[in-house]
Design a protein around this motif. Sequence first.
Motif, PDB file in Angstrom:
ATOM      1  N   CYS A 114     -50.035  10.010 -56.539  1.00  0.00           N
ATOM      2  CA  CYS A 114     -50.330   9.812 -58.122  1.00  0.00           C
ATOM      3  C   CYS A 114     -50.445  11.162 -58.687  1.00  0.00           C
ATOM      4  CB  CYS A 114     -51.541   8.868 -58.234  1.00  0.00           C
ATOM      5  SG  CYS A 114     -52.499   8.989 -59.566  1.00  0.00           S
ATOM      6  N   CYS A 371     -48.452   3.047 -66.505  1.00  0.00           N
ATOM      7  CA  CYS A 371     -48.756   3.237 -64.951  1.00  0.00           C
ATOM      8  C   CYS A 371     -48.385   4.771 -64.531  1.00  0.00           C
ATOM      9  CB  CYS A 371     -48.042   2.289 -64.192  1.00  0.00           C
ATOM     10  SG  CYS A 371     -48.543   2.246 -62.384  1.00  0.00           S
ATOM     11  N   GLN A 373     -47.351   7.340 -62.025  1.00  0.00           N
ATOM     12  CA  GLN A 373     -46.131   7.194 -60.925  1.00  0.00           C
ATOM     13  C   GLN A 373     -46.989   6.975 -59.528  1.00  0.00           C
ATOM     14  OE1 GLN A 373     -43.550  10.649 -60.438  1.00  0.00           O
ATOM     15  NE2 GLN A 373     -41.933   9.115 -61.298  1.00  0.00           N
ATOM     16  N   HIS A 376     -49.774   2.098 -56.830  1.00  0.00           N
ATOM     17  CA  HIS A 376     -49.149   0.978 -56.403  1.00  0.00           C
ATOM     18  C   HIS A 376     -49.748  -0.423 -57.203  1.00  0.00           C
ATOM     19  CE1 HIS A 376     -46.790   3.201 -54.094  1.00  0.00           C
ATOM     20  NE2 HIS A 376     -47.900   3.576 -53.242  1.00  0.00           N
ATOM     21  N   TYR A 378     -51.823  -0.414 -59.902  1.00  0.00           N
ATOM     22  CA  TYR A 378     -51.620  -0.960 -61.440  1.00  0.00           C
ATOM     23  C   TYR A 378     -50.369  -1.311 -61.571  1.00  0.00           C
ATOM     24  CZ  TYR A 378     -56.229   0.203 -63.098  1.00  0.00           C
ATOM     25  OH  TYR A 378     -57.440   0.228 -63.195  1.00  0.00           O
ATOM     26  N   ASN A 379     -49.303  -0.907 -60.722  1.00  0.00           N
ATOM     27  CA  ASN A 379     -47.740  -1.124 -60.819  1.00  0.00           C
ATOM     28  C   ASN A 379     -47.642  -2.735 -60.602  1.00  0.00           C
ATOM     29  OD1 ASN A 379     -45.152  -0.440 -61.657  1.00  0.00           O
ATOM     30  ND2 ASN A 379     -44.874   1.026 -59.948  1.00  0.00           N
ATOM     31  N   SER A 398     -43.666  -2.271 -69.719  1.00  0.00           N
ATOM     32  CA  SER A 398     -44.309  -1.604 -68.828  1.00  0.00           C
ATOM     33  C   SER A 398     -43.928  -0.242 -68.505  1.00  0.00           C
ATOM     34  CB  SER A 398     -44.498  -2.072 -67.487  1.00  0.00           C
ATOM     35  OG  SER A 398     -43.394  -2.373 -66.854  1.00  0.00           O
ATOM     36  N   GLU A 400     -43.439   3.461 -66.305  1.00  0.00           N
ATOM     37  CA  GLU A 400     -44.202   4.226 -65.269  1.00  0.00           C
ATOM     38  C   GLU A 400     -43.832   5.754 -65.216  1.00  0.00           C
ATOM     39  OE1 GLU A 400     -42.980   3.120 -61.252  1.00  0.00           O
ATOM     40  OE2 GLU A 400     -44.172   4.623 -60.108  1.00  0.00           O
TER      41      GLU A 400
END
Length: 422
Positions: A114, A371, A373, A376, A378-379, A398, A400
Amino acid sequence: VHSDPELWEELGMDVARFSGMPPMLTNAYKNIFLSQHNRPEKMSYFDDMVANIHTGRIREIYDAKKGGKPVIGTFCVYVPEELVVAAGGICIGLCGGAQGSIADAEKILPRNICPMVKSAFGFKVGKICPYFQVVDLVYGETTCDAKKKTWELLDRYVPTHVMEIPQMKRERDKWLWLDEVKDFKAAVERITDTVADFDAVADGIKTINAKRFALQRLNALRHHNPSPISGRDMLLIEQIAFYDEPVRFAQKVHELCDELEQRIGNGVSVAPTSTPRVMVSGTPMALPNWKLHFIIESAGAIVVNEESCIGTRYYKDLIDESSADLEQQLERLTERYMKIDCSCFTPNDDRIAQVLKEYEASGAEGIIDYCLQFCHTYNIEAVKLREACEARGIPFMSIETDYAPDDVGQLQTRVEAFLEQI
Ligand code: BJ8
């Protein structure tokens, strides 16, 4: 954004490198914030907070520290700042929202984690954040894997304690959590050399409740249609909440609220009623991450709510102030923190319900789930969020992304296409 190389030198920063940051921030700030039309006058306090982010506020914290107030840095809204205030310390949120420190972090950390974790770690390693330099200790937590493993490495640069946050919310988890809260209190007391008794904890709770309440009031006012304040200004205030002095901050937020009430009464707004209204949900946007809000508002929409830790997750719940003793205070404090619905928990269906509730309350016409990158939790949770929105006919998208500018063009195109649906 002002400079104070002498202060930075004293804080052990890489002054030569850091000197380039204030001008960069000034340019971004002018472009994103000061170019707006018809901003509320009371935003001037928050503009000053940004202008003084590397000088006045840091000087204020540093002087208080020299006067006997230790500084605790945190990375997550699960770490209870009420107890830092109660023990006579200063609590600041340290998350990283800048691209500039990522390369420093990537010399040590893997690249595919992240950007918020990398940015924060890079600030410390590169000695390019005065807040990181001024803290006496940092308190991390076991939320996501990227954060909890990074604390082991961060401890090499600054003393780093870790609070165990359970991943479920059963009765037995509450007791573990309460013990962790007590350990946190003890660690803070050791460093401030003060025992936070019932009265001190009551004061700490009152102070932080007042700050959260001021933000609740502001968020309710900004939901008015037409909006009296832009989404990016609201985001900025939500970000400043993590490093300003809490009593003054709450007062300044109320002054702004008074002005917004007048604006609503006089029909003054920053965007006409016909402007598409978008709610953002998802991962936090730490300073100076204004990327998505700027894209959305530049595309002609307005952001009317942030379901985020730098947003409603930080202030939606207050602590009951009517406890009879210290044990009850800590239990109620723990119960309040257990209401935060981070995707690191399983199951986490309360968050889906909360997003829908905020969608209704804000008068939004669509949700953009944000989200970072490689986040995981939140994704994956976005799958359920999308299903819930589709079932109710709520326009949902959504995204990312990270802090790099590379995908801005592509995001603009996607946001514009989304706005056409609403
Ligand atoms: S309570 S959202 S502040 S953990 S975005 S670093 S989760 S990989 S920030 Fe958070 Fe506390 Fe939860 Fe809020 Fe990891 Fe995801 Fe990065 Fe995150």
